[in-house]
Design a protein around this motif. Structure first.
Motif, mmCIF file in Angstrom:
data_model
loop_
_atom_site.group_PDB
_atom_site.id
_atom_site.type_symbol
_atom_site.label_atom_id
_atom_site.label_comp_id
_atom_site.label_asym_id
_atom_site.label_seq_id
_atom_site.Cartn_x
_atom_site.Cartn_y
_atom_site.Cartn_z
ATOM 1 N N SER A 27 0.868 -1.157 0.069
ATOM 2 C CA SER A 27 -0.118 0.049 -0.108
ATOM 3 C C SER A 27 0.752 1.123 0.117
ATOM 4 C CB SER A 27 -1.027 -0.020 1.307
ATOM 5 O OG SER A 27 -0.184 0.258 2.529
ATOM 6 N N ARG A 29 0.496 3.764 1.886
ATOM 7 C CA ARG A 29 0.589 3.927 3.381
ATOM 8 C C ARG A 29 1.897 3.398 3.834
ATOM 9 N NH1 ARG A 29 -4.170 3.459 7.198
ATOM 10 N NH2 ARG A 29 -4.839 5.086 6.011
ATOM 11 N N GLU A 30 2.016 2.271 3.409
ATOM 12 C CA GLU A 30 3.302 1.335 3.816
ATOM 13 C C GLU A 30 4.582 1.853 3.181
ATOM 14 O OE1 GLU A 30 2.172 -3.439 4.291
ATOM 15 O OE2 GLU A 30 1.512 -2.459 2.501
ATOM 16 N N VAL A 32 4.987 4.946 2.415
ATOM 17 C CA VAL A 32 5.261 6.302 2.958
ATOM 18 C C VAL A 32 5.911 6.037 4.506
ATOM 19 C CG1 VAL A 32 3.999 8.109 4.094
ATOM 20 C CG2 VAL A 32 3.468 7.697 1.707
ATOM 21 N N LYS A 33 5.517 5.299 5.321
ATOM 22 C CA LYS A 33 5.946 4.762 6.693
ATOM 23 C C LYS A 33 7.284 4.198 6.608
ATOM 24 C CE LYS A 33 5.068 2.150 10.946
ATOM 25 N NZ LYS A 33 3.976 1.489 11.450
ATOM 26 N N SER A 40 1.365 11.950 4.839
ATOM 27 C CA SER A 40 0.666 10.619 4.172
ATOM 28 C C SER A 40 0.579 11.096 2.841
ATOM 29 C CB SER A 40 -0.677 10.431 5.013
ATOM 30 O OG SER A 40 -1.659 11.480 4.989
ATOM 31 N N SER A 41 0.504 12.207 2.519
ATOM 32 C CA SER A 41 0.383 12.557 0.929
ATOM 33 C C SER A 41 1.673 12.836 0.456
ATOM 34 C CB SER A 41 -0.491 13.767 0.886
ATOM 35 O OG SER A 41 0.126 15.059 1.263
ATOM 36 N N TRP A 50 0.139 6.814 -7.231
ATOM 37 C CA TRP A 50 0.843 5.669 -7.176
ATOM 38 C C TRP A 50 1.532 5.127 -8.567
ATOM 39 C CZ3 TRP A 50 2.816 2.560 -3.606
ATOM 40 C CH2 TRP A 50 3.174 1.171 -3.847
#
Length: 208
Positions: A27, A29-30, A32-33, A40-41, A50
């Protein structure tokens, strides 16, 4: 984190995570982390989407590799199948041995998400969710694979399928080489390259 560092971190994380879990197994989100971003953006900010991030991963590798492929073919007046296969394989060796690499594994995961006929391009049937990179250098790769197809002594549809199988064999072999290198058990690159090329030619010339 600077702008360039933040962008590079996203590319590094996405390539590595996708190499392990697939185009559709990771994802945003993954990524980015994993890249150490708090925003988050971050993917939208740096790449627009993406798919823009995926295109940027291709842009890190593909143009240089395909320029090398085109140059290898152009240096030979009438290249035979062995020389054409070498032009396909050699830049992959160069790329995966240049630094710790996930590139072959990234390609392995991408190929698992598209049809066998790699020369066919994306389908526009309303049901396809396949991702195909926006990379002009892939025209050079398609030209090379088409020339290999013409050198295969089979009807066109069978020759295209055979080339699709060989592309997967080569990419999967180099993906395995990347994994073995992490465990310090990978064979010497030049010997491995020669073995892969010989096997690829044998596959292309095999009769059914």
């Amino acid at each position: 984190m600077s702008l360039s560092t933040g962008r590079s971190a996203l590319l590094d994380s996405a390539e590595r995570l996708i190499a392990a879990r697939g185009i559709y197994g990771v994802s945003a989100r993954e990524v980015v982390k994993d890249a150490g971003h708090r925003n988050s953006s971050a993917i939208s900010y740096h790449f627009g989407s993406w798919h823009g991030l995926l295109d940027a991963i291709w842009a890190r590798h593909s143009p240089q590799m395909n320029a090398e492929r085109a140059a290898l073919v152009a240096a030979i007046d009438e290249p035979d199948m062995k020389q054409l296969v070498h032009a396909y394989v050699r830049p992959l060796t160069t790329e995966v041995t240049r630094h710790p690499s996930y590139w072959a594994r990234f390609n392995e995961q991408w190929l698992a998400s598209v049809p066998l006929d790699v020369l066919g391009g994306p389908r526009f049937d309303g049901d396809s969710a396949e991702y195909y990179p926006l990379d002009d250098s892939l025209n050079d790769l398609s030209t090379l694979l088409h020339r290999i197809t013409l050198a295969v002594d089979l009807p066109e549809a069978d020759a295209r399928r055979r080339v699709g199988l060989v592309v997967r064999f080569v990419i999967n072999a180099y993906a395995a080489w990347e994994r073995d290198r992490e465990g310090h058990s990978a064979p010497e690159p030049e010997a491995f390259e020669s073995e892969v090329e010989e096997m690829a030619c044998a596959m292309l010339q095999a009769r059914t």
